[in-house]
Scaffold this motif. Structure first.
Motif, mmCIF file in Angstrom:
data_model
loop_
_atom_site.group_PDB
_atom_site.id
_atom_site.type_symbol
_atom_site.label_atom_id
_atom_site.label_comp_id
_atom_site.label_asym_id
_atom_site.label_seq_id
_atom_site.Cartn_x
_atom_site.Cartn_y
_atom_site.Cartn_z
ATOM 1 N N ARG A 79 0.831 -1.165 -0.036
ATOM 2 C CA ARG A 79 -0.040 -0.016 0.093
ATOM 3 C C ARG A 79 0.918 1.368 0.119
ATOM 4 N N LEU A 80 0.465 2.285 -0.862
ATOM 5 C CA LEU A 80 1.359 3.457 -0.711
ATOM 6 C C LEU A 80 0.660 4.443 0.483
ATOM 7 N N ILE A 81 1.529 4.904 1.173
ATOM 8 C CA ILE A 81 0.883 5.599 2.349
ATOM 9 C C ILE A 81 1.599 7.187 2.179
ATOM 10 N N THR A 82 0.788 8.025 2.298
ATOM 11 C CA THR A 82 0.900 9.540 2.070
ATOM 12 C C THR A 82 0.092 10.246 3.109
ATOM 13 N N ALA A 83 0.345 11.650 3.528
ATOM 14 C CA ALA A 83 -0.448 12.481 4.337
ATOM 15 C C ALA A 83 -0.751 13.814 3.481
ATOM 16 N N CYS A 84 -1.793 14.248 4.053
ATOM 17 C CA CYS A 84 -1.973 15.719 3.783
ATOM 18 C C CYS A 84 -2.552 16.330 4.927
ATOM 19 N N PRO A 85 -2.435 17.733 4.982
ATOM 20 C CA PRO A 85 -2.998 18.715 6.183
ATOM 21 C C PRO A 85 -4.335 18.355 6.320
ATOM 22 N N ALA A 86 -4.810 18.192 7.732
ATOM 23 C CA ALA A 86 -6.450 17.769 7.910
ATOM 24 C C ALA A 86 -6.992 18.941 8.690
ATOM 25 N N ARG A 87 -8.512 18.504 8.492
ATOM 26 C CA ARG A 87 -9.231 19.378 9.015
ATOM 27 C C ARG A 87 -9.939 18.569 10.222
ATOM 28 N N LYS A 88 -10.943 19.138 10.946
ATOM 29 C CA LYS A 88 -11.542 18.392 12.000
ATOM 30 C C LYS A 88 -12.056 17.187 11.543
ATOM 31 N N SER A 89 -12.782 17.026 10.541
ATOM 32 C CA SER A 89 -13.766 16.145 10.000
ATOM 33 C C SER A 89 -13.159 15.647 8.578
ATOM 34 N N ILE A 90 -13.262 14.198 8.253
ATOM 35 C CA ILE A 90 -12.764 13.816 7.106
ATOM 36 C C ILE A 90 -13.837 13.476 6.116
ATOM 37 N N ASP A 91 -13.879 13.888 4.902
ATOM 38 C CA ASP A 91 -14.819 13.832 3.782
ATOM 39 C C ASP A 91 -14.156 12.520 3.031
ATOM 40 N N SER A 92 -14.222 11.190 3.099
ATOM 41 C CA SER A 92 -13.501 10.150 2.475
ATOM 42 C C SER A 92 -13.435 10.463 0.951
ATOM 43 N N THR A 93 -14.310 10.841 0.558
ATOM 44 C CA THR A 93 -14.611 11.089 -1.180
ATOM 45 C C THR A 93 -13.627 12.436 -1.485
ATOM 46 N N ARG A 94 -13.830 13.437 -0.603
ATOM 47 C CA ARG A 94 -12.886 14.593 -0.901
ATOM 48 C C ARG A 94 -11.420 14.126 -0.762
ATOM 49 N N ILE A 95 -11.173 13.477 0.271
ATOM 50 C CA ILE A 95 -9.646 13.034 0.665
ATOM 51 C C ILE A 95 -9.224 12.334 -0.692
ATOM 52 N N GLY A 121 -4.055 12.242 12.384
ATOM 53 C CA GLY A 121 -2.959 11.927 13.598
ATOM 54 C C GLY A 121 -2.311 13.433 13.493
ATOM 55 N N THR A 122 -1.261 13.585 14.261
ATOM 56 C CA THR A 122 -0.594 14.697 14.572
ATOM 57 C C THR A 122 0.788 14.598 13.742
ATOM 58 N N ALA A 123 1.350 15.512 12.842
ATOM 59 C CA ALA A 123 2.687 15.361 12.698
ATOM 60 C C ALA A 123 3.369 16.281 13.493
ATOM 61 N N TRP A 124 4.603 16.315 13.942
ATOM 62 C CA TRP A 124 5.284 17.117 14.694
ATOM 63 C C TRP A 124 6.444 17.487 13.778
ATOM 64 N N LEU A 125 6.373 18.794 13.454
ATOM 65 C CA LEU A 125 7.238 19.592 12.819
ATOM 66 C C LEU A 125 8.393 20.235 13.387
ATOM 67 N N ASN A 126 9.633 19.868 13.135
ATOM 68 C CA ASN A 126 10.589 20.815 14.017
ATOM 69 C C ASN A 126 11.022 22.151 12.959
ATOM 70 N N SER A 127 11.539 23.149 13.381
ATOM 71 C CA SER A 127 11.848 24.395 12.334
ATOM 72 C C SER A 127 12.888 24.028 10.969
ATOM 73 N N THR A 128 13.775 22.988 11.283
ATOM 74 C CA THR A 128 14.621 22.683 10.086
ATOM 75 C C THR A 128 13.868 21.833 9.114
ATOM 76 N N LEU A 129 12.982 20.957 9.497
ATOM 77 C CA LEU A 129 12.387 19.914 8.845
ATOM 78 C C LEU A 129 13.266 18.871 8.285
ATOM 79 N N LEU A 130 14.448 18.814 9.233
ATOM 80 C CA LEU A 130 15.412 17.668 8.869
ATOM 81 C C LEU A 130 15.553 16.995 10.389
ATOM 82 N N PRO A 131 16.048 15.929 10.459
ATOM 83 C CA PRO A 131 16.138 14.889 11.761
ATOM 84 C C PRO A 131 17.272 15.652 12.667
ATOM 85 N N ARG A 132 17.254 15.802 13.441
ATOM 86 C CA ARG A 132 18.154 16.463 14.394
ATOM 87 C C ARG A 132 18.090 15.895 16.080
ATOM 88 N N VAL A 133 19.604 16.243 16.702
ATOM 89 C CA VAL A 133 19.661 15.872 17.904
ATOM 90 C C VAL A 133 19.765 17.426 18.810
#
Length: 150
Positions: A79-95, A121-133
């Motif tokens: 299965r190909l998995i991807t994501a897009c910004p979400a709203r409070k409710s999901i309209d499966s046809t629109r998505i 879900g929630t994607a947690w973005l950091n300011s660089t958009l790159l992995p970091r320690v």
């Protein structure tokens, strides 16, 4: 360095927090290091091996950190998995329409494919958009992905 939880404590020279966006609740210094982004994640029906090979030949994951962030990967069933910004409710046809349009724009030769799973879900973005320690203090470190979903 002493680390304490409700279950006990440990003394160590180094402690590494590896909860990605969840790190922000583990230490006050990390509270402003990530931005929560509500996302809708999807998985298509399993794609034919020939299509999978054209998209990600070696089965690796792809993330483009330019705006808008775009990422794809395959699960074990193809299965190909991807994501897009979400709203409070999901309209499966629109998505489904939105996702297929986006995939067709980003992947040469991609054909619209039914979605088998849709979840939020929630994607947690950091300011660089790159992995970091991050060194939080002394021997306390935190690991952050560029974008991790929960």
């Amino acid at each position: 360095m002493d680390a304490r939880t409700q279950s006990g404590e440990v003394a160590a020279r180094r402690v590494v927090l590896c909860a990605n966006g969840g790190n922000s609740s583990l230490h006050p210094a990390l509270a402003r290091t990530v931005l929560p982004l509500p996302v809708c994640e999807v998985a298509t029906v399993p794609l034919a091996p020939s299509m999978r090979e054209r998209i990600l030949r070696h089965g690796h994951a792809l993330t483009d950190t330019s705006a808008p962030v775009f990422s794809i990967r395959f699960d074990a069933a193809g299965r190909l998995i991807t994501a897009c910004p979400a709203r409070k409710s999901i309209d499966s046809t629109r998505i489904e329409t939105l996702i297929n349009r986006r995939l067709a724009a980003m992947i040469p030769g991609y054909r619209g494919t039914p979605l088998e799973y849709i979840w939020q879900g929630t994607a947690w973005l950091n300011s660089t958009l790159l992995p970091r320690v991050l060194r939080v203090e002394g021997g306390l470190f935190a690991v952050q992905l560029a974008m991790g979903a929960v």
